[in-house]
Design a protein around this motif. Structure first.
Motif, PDB file in Angstrom:
ATOM      1  N   ARG A 154     -16.590  13.474 -36.234  1.00 14.53           N
ATOM      2  CA  ARG A 154     -17.331  13.996 -35.097  1.00 14.53           C
ATOM      3  C   ARG A 154     -17.819  15.383 -35.451  1.00 14.53           C
ATOM      4  NH1 ARG A 154     -14.323  14.408 -29.941  1.00 14.53           N
ATOM      5  NH2 ARG A 154     -15.431  16.308 -29.566  1.00 14.53           N
ATOM      6  N   ALA A 155     -18.996  15.719 -34.997  1.00 11.79           N
ATOM      7  CA  ALA A 155     -19.560  17.045 -35.232  1.00 11.79           C
ATOM      8  C   ALA A 155     -20.549  17.340 -34.119  1.00 11.79           C
ATOM      9  CB  ALA A 155     -20.260  17.090 -36.591  1.00 11.79           C
ATOM     10  N   ASP A 156     -20.679  18.609 -33.790  1.00 17.35           N
ATOM     11  CA  ASP A 156     -21.653  19.054 -32.802  1.00 17.35           C
ATOM     12  C   ASP A 156     -22.682  19.910 -33.522  1.00 17.35           C
ATOM     13  OD1 ASP A 156     -20.262  17.771 -30.775  1.00 17.35           O
ATOM     14  OD2 ASP A 156     -19.067  19.534 -30.299  1.00 17.35           O
ATOM     15  N   LEU A 157     -23.943  19.695 -33.188  1.00 17.16           N
ATOM     16  CA  LEU A 157     -25.047  20.358 -33.870  1.00 17.16           C
ATOM     17  C   LEU A 157     -26.106  20.699 -32.834  1.00 17.16           C
ATOM     18  CD1 LEU A 157     -26.047  20.993 -36.807  1.00 17.16           C
ATOM     19  CD2 LEU A 157     -27.271  18.853 -36.689  1.00 17.16           C
ATOM     20  N   GLY A 158     -26.082  21.929 -32.345  1.00 21.06           N
ATOM     21  CA  GLY A 158     -27.012  22.296 -31.281  1.00 21.06           C
ATOM     22  C   GLY A 158     -26.784  21.379 -30.087  1.00 21.06           C
ATOM     23  N   PRO A 159     -27.853  20.767 -29.562  1.00 21.88           N
ATOM     24  CA  PRO A 159     -27.694  19.863 -28.420  1.00 21.88           C
ATOM     25  C   PRO A 159     -27.209  18.467 -28.815  1.00 21.88           C
ATOM     26  CG  PRO A 159     -29.986  19.980 -29.025  1.00 21.88           C
ATOM     27  CD  PRO A 159     -29.261  20.967 -29.907  1.00 21.88           C
ATOM     28  N   LEU A 160     -27.038  18.227 -30.113  1.00 21.42           N
ATOM     29  CA  LEU A 160     -26.624  16.897 -30.568  1.00 21.42           C
ATOM     30  C   LEU A 160     -25.119  16.816 -30.783  1.00 21.42           C
ATOM     31  CD1 LEU A 160     -29.384  15.991 -33.186  1.00 21.42           C
ATOM     32  CD2 LEU A 160     -29.265  15.397 -30.772  1.00 21.42           C
ATOM     33  N   GLN A 161     -24.570  15.693 -30.377  1.00 12.25           N
ATOM     34  CA  GLN A 161     -23.160  15.400 -30.613  1.00 12.25           C
ATOM     35  C   GLN A 161     -23.104  14.144 -31.469  1.00 12.25           C
ATOM     36  OE1 GLN A 161     -21.708  14.878 -26.652  1.00 12.25           O
ATOM     37  NE2 GLN A 161     -21.658  17.055 -26.224  1.00 12.25           N
ATOM     38  N   LEU A 162     -22.539  14.265 -32.664  1.00 10.31           N
ATOM     39  CA  LEU A 162     -22.403  13.142 -33.579  1.00 10.31           C
ATOM     40  C   LEU A 162     -20.989  12.596 -33.427  1.00 10.31           C
ATOM     41  CD1 LEU A 162     -24.602  15.125 -34.738  1.00 10.31           C
ATOM     42  CD2 LEU A 162     -24.173  14.046 -36.912  1.00 10.31           C
ATOM     43  N   ARG A 163     -20.871  11.301 -33.201  1.00 11.94           N
ATOM     44  CA  ARG A 163     -19.562  10.700 -32.978  1.00 11.94           C
ATOM     45  C   ARG A 163     -19.383   9.481 -33.870  1.00 11.94           C
ATOM     46  NH1 ARG A 163     -19.185  15.068 -31.277  1.00 11.94           N
ATOM     47  NH2 ARG A 163     -18.650  15.717 -29.181  1.00 11.94           N
ATOM     48  N   ASN A 164     -18.217   9.409 -34.490  1.00 11.15           N
ATOM     49  CA  ASN A 164     -17.811   8.291 -35.343  1.00 11.15           C
ATOM     50  C   ASN A 164     -18.834   8.036 -36.453  1.00 11.15           C
ATOM     51  OD1 ASN A 164     -16.019   6.358 -36.208  1.00 11.15           O
ATOM     52  ND2 ASN A 164     -16.903   4.751 -34.940  1.00 11.15           N
ATOM     53  N   VAL A 180     -25.248   9.165 -31.854  1.00 10.65           N
ATOM     54  CA  VAL A 180     -25.796  10.515 -31.744  1.00 10.65           C
ATOM     55  C   VAL A 180     -26.238  10.707 -30.299  1.00 10.65           C
ATOM     56  CG1 VAL A 180     -27.501  12.157 -32.590  1.00 10.65           C
ATOM     57  CG2 VAL A 180     -26.617  10.386 -34.133  1.00 10.65           C
ATOM     58  N   TYR A 181     -25.664  11.705 -29.630  1.00 11.10           N
ATOM     59  CA  TYR A 181     -25.988  12.012 -28.239  1.00 11.10           C
ATOM     60  C   TYR A 181     -26.827  13.279 -28.188  1.00 11.10           C
ATOM     61  CZ  TYR A 181     -22.219   8.738 -27.381  1.00 11.10           C
ATOM     62  OH  TYR A 181     -21.431   7.622 -27.377  1.00 11.10           O
ATOM     63  N   ASN A 182     -27.891  13.271 -27.377  1.00 18.21           N
ATOM     64  CA  ASN A 182     -28.786  14.411 -27.221  1.00 18.21           C
ATOM     65  C   ASN A 182     -28.666  14.919 -25.790  1.00 18.21           C
ATOM     66  OD1 ASN A 182     -30.862  16.253 -27.078  1.00 18.21           O
ATOM     67  ND2 ASN A 182     -32.487  14.802 -27.553  1.00 18.21           N
ATOM     68  N   SER A 183     -28.123  16.123 -25.626  1.00 19.92           N
ATOM     69  CA  SER A 183     -27.956  16.685 -24.283  1.00 19.92           C
ATOM     70  C   SER A 183     -29.127  17.579 -23.885  1.00 19.92           C
ATOM     71  CB  SER A 183     -26.651  17.486 -24.205  1.00 19.92           C
ATOM     72  OG  SER A 183     -26.688  18.573 -25.110  1.00 19.92           O
ATOM     73  N   SER A 184     -30.155  17.702 -24.722  1.00 28.40           N
ATOM     74  CA  SER A 184     -31.291  18.554 -24.388  1.00 28.40           C
ATOM     75  C   SER A 184     -32.330  17.778 -23.567  1.00 28.40           C
ATOM     76  CB  SER A 184     -31.946  19.113 -25.659  1.00 28.40           C
ATOM     77  OG  SER A 184     -32.669  18.109 -26.323  1.00 28.40           O
ATOM     78  N   ASN A 239     -31.806  13.643 -23.316  1.00 29.24           N
ATOM     79  CA  ASN A 239     -30.725  13.238 -22.416  1.00 29.24           C
ATOM     80  C   ASN A 239     -30.324  11.787 -22.613  1.00 29.24           C
ATOM     81  OD1 ASN A 239     -30.401  15.754 -20.998  1.00 29.24           O
ATOM     82  ND2 ASN A 239     -32.381  15.317 -20.053  1.00 29.24           N
ATOM     83  N   SER A 240     -30.215  11.374 -23.862  1.00 27.76           N
ATOM     84  CA  SER A 240     -29.890   9.986 -24.176  1.00 27.76           C
ATOM     85  C   SER A 240     -29.065   9.938 -25.457  1.00 27.76           C
ATOM     86  CB  SER A 240     -31.183   9.186 -24.339  1.00 27.76           C
ATOM     87  OG  SER A 240     -30.910   7.816 -24.504  1.00 27.76           O
ATOM     88  N   TYR A 241     -28.915   8.746 -25.982  1.00 24.78           N
ATOM     89  CA  TYR A 241     -28.151   8.567 -27.211  1.00 24.78           C
ATOM     90  C   TYR A 241     -28.786   7.484 -28.060  1.00 24.78           C
ATOM     91  CZ  TYR A 241     -26.220   4.506 -24.806  1.00 24.78           C
ATOM     92  OH  TYR A 241     -26.076   3.322 -24.135  1.00 24.78           O
ATOM     93  N   THR A 242     -28.435   7.495 -29.327  1.00 27.63           N
ATOM     94  CA  THR A 242     -28.882   6.484 -30.270  1.00 27.63           C
ATOM     95  C   THR A 242     -27.655   5.946 -30.985  1.00 27.63           C
ATOM     96  OG1 THR A 242     -31.005   7.566 -30.617  1.00 27.63           O
ATOM     97  CG2 THR A 242     -30.280   6.043 -32.327  1.00 27.63           C
ATOM     98  N   LEU A 243     -27.482   4.635 -30.973  1.00 28.58           N
ATOM     99  CA  LEU A 243     -26.389   3.990 -31.694  1.00 28.58           C
ATOM    100  C   LEU A 243     -26.920   3.536 -33.050  1.00 28.58           C
ATOM    101  CD1 LEU A 243     -24.754   1.857 -28.853  1.00 28.58           C
ATOM    102  CD2 LEU A 243     -24.030   4.074 -29.736  1.00 28.58           C
ATOM    103  N   LEU A 244     -26.385   4.087 -34.103  1.00 22.15           N
ATOM    104  CA  LEU A 244     -26.867   3.787 -35.442  1.00 22.15           C
ATOM    105  C   LEU A 244     -26.362   2.452 -35.966  1.00 22.15           C
ATOM    106  CD1 LEU A 244     -26.505   7.316 -37.018  1.00 22.15           C
ATOM    107  CD2 LEU A 244     -28.531   6.246 -36.041  1.00 22.15           C
TER     108      LEU A 244
END
Length: 188
Positions: free
Chosen positions: A44-54, A72-76, A99-104
């Motif tokens: 997991r990592a946070d990068l600006g407005p992005l949250q990377l998970r698993n 990848v979640y985008n809170s912007s 304000n959404s997410y992308t499942l890779l």
């Protein structure tokens, strides 16, 4: 003081003593619920407005292509692009809506690196950059192969499965289907 009152006082004192003893255990024992960690194979990592998970890379070898999976979640409030730069100049980009997410791990959003940069079981450096605020960071991402059946479907097309990922007679004879859990989790 009567005998009944003394007994009542003794029971009250004992109950208070037991309560203090058990409360002391919580005082000196660290609470694991206060510690955030990756509860899966990825990081997991946070990068600006992005949250990377698993986030992890599925590849059959160091010089083979690697597919990045995770969420990848985008809170912007604006669409951004996540850029992933790996070994030997390999790179991929992932668009993430506001304000959404992308499942890779979905077939529509494949993120393939031309080389994984590490043997399965190793950690590789991946530079992640978010184009909205130009924040970047280098993170260590695990490389996994298809030893675990739930990752077999994520091996990039054209990669050569390692000998440990080939089907065994017992696994092909059973005919049972295995379910693949979402690499993105539940969004926590």
């Amino acid at each position: 003081m009567t005998r009944a009152q003394r007994a009542k006082l003794a029971l009250t004192g004992a109950a208070i003593g037991v309560g203090l003893l058990t409360a002391g255990c919580g005082y000196i024992t660290p609470q694991q619920t206060n510690h955030q960690y990756s509860a899966s194979d990825g990081i997991r990592a946070d990068l600006g407005p992005l949250q990377l998970r698993n986030i992890l890379i599925v590849s059959s070898g160091e010089d083979e292509p690697g597919r990045v999976i995770g969420a990848v979640y985008n809170s912007s409030s604006k669409d951004v692009t996540l850029k992933l730069n790996g070994a030997e100049g390999s790179q991929t980009e992932v668009p993430v809506k506001a304000n959404s997410y992308t499942l890779l791990n979905e077939s529509s959003d494949e993120a393939i690196l031309s080389t994984s940069g590490g043997a399965p079981g190793s950690l590789v450096d991946i530079k992640v950059t978010e184009d909205g605020t130009n924040v970047s960071n280098t993170v260590k991402v695990p490389v996994l192969d298809a030893t675990l059946p739930e990752y077999k479907e994520y091996l990039p097309a054209g990669s050569t499965p390692s000998p440990s990922t080939s089907a065994t007679p017992s696994s092909t004879a059973s005919g049972s289907a295995t379910s693949s859990p979402s690499a993105g989790g539940t969004g926590h």
